[in-house]
Design a protein around this motif. Structure first.
Motif, PDB file in Angstrom:
ATOM      1  N   ILE A  18       0.836  -1.212   0.000  1.00  0.00           N
ATOM      2  CA  ILE A  18       0.000   0.000   0.000  1.00  0.00           C
ATOM      3  C   ILE A  18       0.871   1.263   0.000  1.00  0.00           C
ATOM      4  O   ILE A  18       0.592   2.230  -0.707  1.00  0.00           O
ATOM      5  CB  ILE A  18      -0.933   0.020   1.232  1.00  0.00           C
ATOM      6  CG1 ILE A  18      -2.036  -1.037   1.080  1.00  0.00           C
ATOM      7  CG2 ILE A  18      -1.530   1.386   1.459  1.00  0.00           C
ATOM      8  CD1 ILE A  18      -3.275  -0.594   0.347  1.00  0.00           C
ATOM      9  N   VAL A  19       1.948   1.253   0.762  1.00  0.00           N
ATOM     10  CA  VAL A  19       2.840   2.418   0.820  1.00  0.00           C
ATOM     11  C   VAL A  19       3.377   2.734  -0.584  1.00  0.00           C
ATOM     12  O   VAL A  19       3.338   3.878  -1.054  1.00  0.00           O
ATOM     13  CB  VAL A  19       4.000   2.180   1.820  1.00  0.00           C
ATOM     14  CG1 VAL A  19       5.043   3.287   1.718  1.00  0.00           C
ATOM     15  CG2 VAL A  19       3.468   2.074   3.251  1.00  0.00           C
ATOM     16  N   LYS A  22       0.514   3.892  -3.002  1.00  0.00           N
ATOM     17  CA  LYS A  22       0.108   5.276  -2.743  1.00  0.00           C
ATOM     18  C   LYS A  22       1.120   6.245  -3.369  1.00  0.00           C
ATOM     19  O   LYS A  22       0.751   7.210  -4.026  1.00  0.00           O
ATOM     20  CB  LYS A  22       0.034   5.483  -1.228  1.00  0.00           C
ATOM     21  CG  LYS A  22      -0.445   6.850  -0.811  1.00  0.00           C
ATOM     22  CD  LYS A  22      -0.669   6.897   0.687  1.00  0.00           C
ATOM     23  CE  LYS A  22      -1.120   8.270   1.148  1.00  0.00           C
ATOM     24  NZ  LYS A  22      -0.115   9.316   0.972  1.00  0.00           N
ATOM     25  N   GLU A  26       0.573   8.895  -6.562  1.00  0.00           N
ATOM     26  CA  GLU A  26       0.820  10.332  -6.395  1.00  0.00           C
ATOM     27  C   GLU A  26       1.649  10.896  -7.558  1.00  0.00           C
ATOM     28  O   GLU A  26       1.557  12.069  -7.886  1.00  0.00           O
ATOM     29  CB  GLU A  26       1.538  10.597  -5.055  1.00  0.00           C
ATOM     30  CG  GLU A  26       0.556  10.611  -3.890  1.00  0.00           C
ATOM     31  CD  GLU A  26       1.232  10.486  -2.528  1.00  0.00           C
ATOM     32  OE1 GLU A  26       2.473  10.510  -2.463  1.00  0.00           O
ATOM     33  OE2 GLU A  26       0.486  10.333  -1.529  1.00  0.00           O
TER      34      GLU A  26
END
Lengths: 75, 376
Positions: A18-19, A22, A26
């Motif tokens: 997930i990190v 994300k 971005e």
């Protein structure tokens, strides 16, 4: 499905899929599609929940030979 | 770096009724399905992916000076969030090591009492999943009832106390957790007992747990009397220990009663369940202490962390024992049941010996609460 970018998160344990997802989202533009490959089983429910919470759209997800694949459209 | 907390430390806090503040960072569906509970536990949920930029979303909800235990599925995300909280000024954010997976495996032994014939009875509380197993010891011998998959815990307990595990029993074929009974008996050179009617599809050798065939633990000291009590499964068998304790398996719990549907035969087993609860058990001594194989509610945990109740009291208080009308009873135990336990079909197959999943897969299969009762 056509994707703008492919993120390889295979072999990474939670929270890293997930990190990375994300961070990769971005760096994209609205409407771009990010394709994520992961092996952590928990990423299926987490990516689904995260897209709902963040407003991005999970277009499709598949599972083949223990590899989970996700196509996420940036909102 | 923050100071982590182990499942063992957390279990002691909950059993001792200490105030416990938990931030669960799993996604909300998983949290709603299964979470850490206890009489003095306060738990809030905020998924870790909402906290990646900053822990602001939980700032106003948690006191910076309190101990806050951060929990996720396996301990990875909660470790990261605990560190971020420390940077944001929280003084005592602690990661639960191994997350809910480790929490689900922790067993807490609680002594229930001394046995008349000389010996002791312990309850092993699997607090994360609500499973209860029992360790009976007398004269250097021991028996374990409804053992969990973590058999090393019973092995070291027996070793510490210098007793030999001679018998293991399963009161029925379990659907919510993987039994350690067979493996534990094999390793200790003991005998594994399973009710024959639940064993029609098993692929291994076992001894039949039958009413009328009493078993003694420790020479002639402790009598274990099997009592055929079908309803949750067709073979479900209760055990009367030392004329004092009634181990009810998944037939009767403290606040609820067993569900008859986990082997797909609710309609067939309703009458058995009713007969066991409303007739067979009623013929037993009022003073027997009921010891079930599960609990579902934090309120069922007593002050010392054990789960038990007097049989006569349950006939006064347990909602499942107050239904006069048979039709109402049938409705209660076949309609509006909670969801089934996670992976219950594969768990049953594993307990029959039909499949042997890898240990990591077994852990995954056991995720979530036990869900063996008609409520909870």
């Amino acid at each position: 499905m056509e994707s703008t970018k492919v993120l390889d998160a295979k072999g990474l344990a939670c929270p890293m899929p997930i990190v990375r997802t994300k961070k990769a989202i971005e760096e994209l533009n609205t409407g771009d599609i990010l394709e994520v490959h992961a092996t952590d089983k928990g990423s299926k429910s987490d990516i689904t929940a995260w897209t709902k919470s963040s407003g991005h759209e999970l277009l499709e997800n598949t599972e083949e030979d223990d590899v989970l694949k996700f196509w996420i459209k940036k909102s | 770096m923050t100071q982590p907390i182990t499942s063992k430390e957390l279990a002691s806090k909950i059993v001792n009724d200490e105030k416990t503040l938990i931030l669960d960072v799993r996604n909300t569906d998983e949290f709603d399905n299964w979470k850490i509970e206890g009489g003095n536990v306060e738990v809030i949920n905020e998924p870790y992916f909402n906290l990646l930029d900053s822990v602001d979303p939980v700032m106003g909800k948690l006191d910076k000076n309190s101990e806050i235990i951060v929990v996720c599925a396996k301990g990875g995300s909660s470790d990261m969030i605990a560190d971020m909280m420390e940077e944001a000024g929280f003084r005592n954010a602690r990661n639960l090591e191994g997350g809910m997976k480790a929490w689900s495996e922790h067993l807490e032994p609680v002594k229930l009492g001394d046995l008349k014939g000389g010996g002791e009875l312990y309850q092993f509380v699997r607090i994360g999943k609500g499973c209860l197993s029992y360790f009976i010891e007398s004269n250097d011998e021991a028996a374990v009832v409804d053992a969990s998959r973590m058999i090393d815990v019973y092995e070291s307990f027996a070793k510490e106390r210098g007793v030999q595990i001679k018998y293991t029993f399963d009161t029925h074929l379990h659907a919510d957790h993987i039994s350690g009974g067979r493996m534990l008996a094999e390793k200790a050179g003991g005998t594994y007992y399973l009710p024959e009617k639940d064993a029609s599809d098993v692929t291994f050798d076992y001894a039949a747990l039958e009413e009328g065939n009493d078993i003694t633990v420790g020479n002639t000291a402790i009598r274990v009397q099997p009592l055929y009590s079908p309803g949750h499964t067709i073979g479900s068998t209760s055990l009367i220990i030392d004329d004092q304790y009634l181990l009810t398996g998944d037939i009767l719990f403290v606040r609820s009663i067993g569900r008859p549907d986990l082997a797909g035969k609710a309609e067939d087993w309703v009458d058995d369940l009713r007969n066991t609860l409303y007739n067979r058990y009623k013929e037993l001594s009022d003073d027997l202490i009921v010891l079930p194989a599960h609990y579902s509610f934090a309120e069922e945990l007593g002050k010392d962390g054990s789960v038990s109740a007097r049989l006569a009291d349950l006939y006064q208080q347990n909602a499942g024992l107050q239904v006069e009308n048979e039709k109402d009873f049938r409705k209660m135990v076949t309609e509006n049941l909670p969801p089934q336990p996670n992976a219950y079909e594969d768990i049953r197959k594993t307990n029959m010996g039909k499949i042997t999943p890898a240990v990591e897969d077994q852990k995954e299969m056991e995720t979530g609460p036990n869900r063996c009762a008609v409520e909870g």
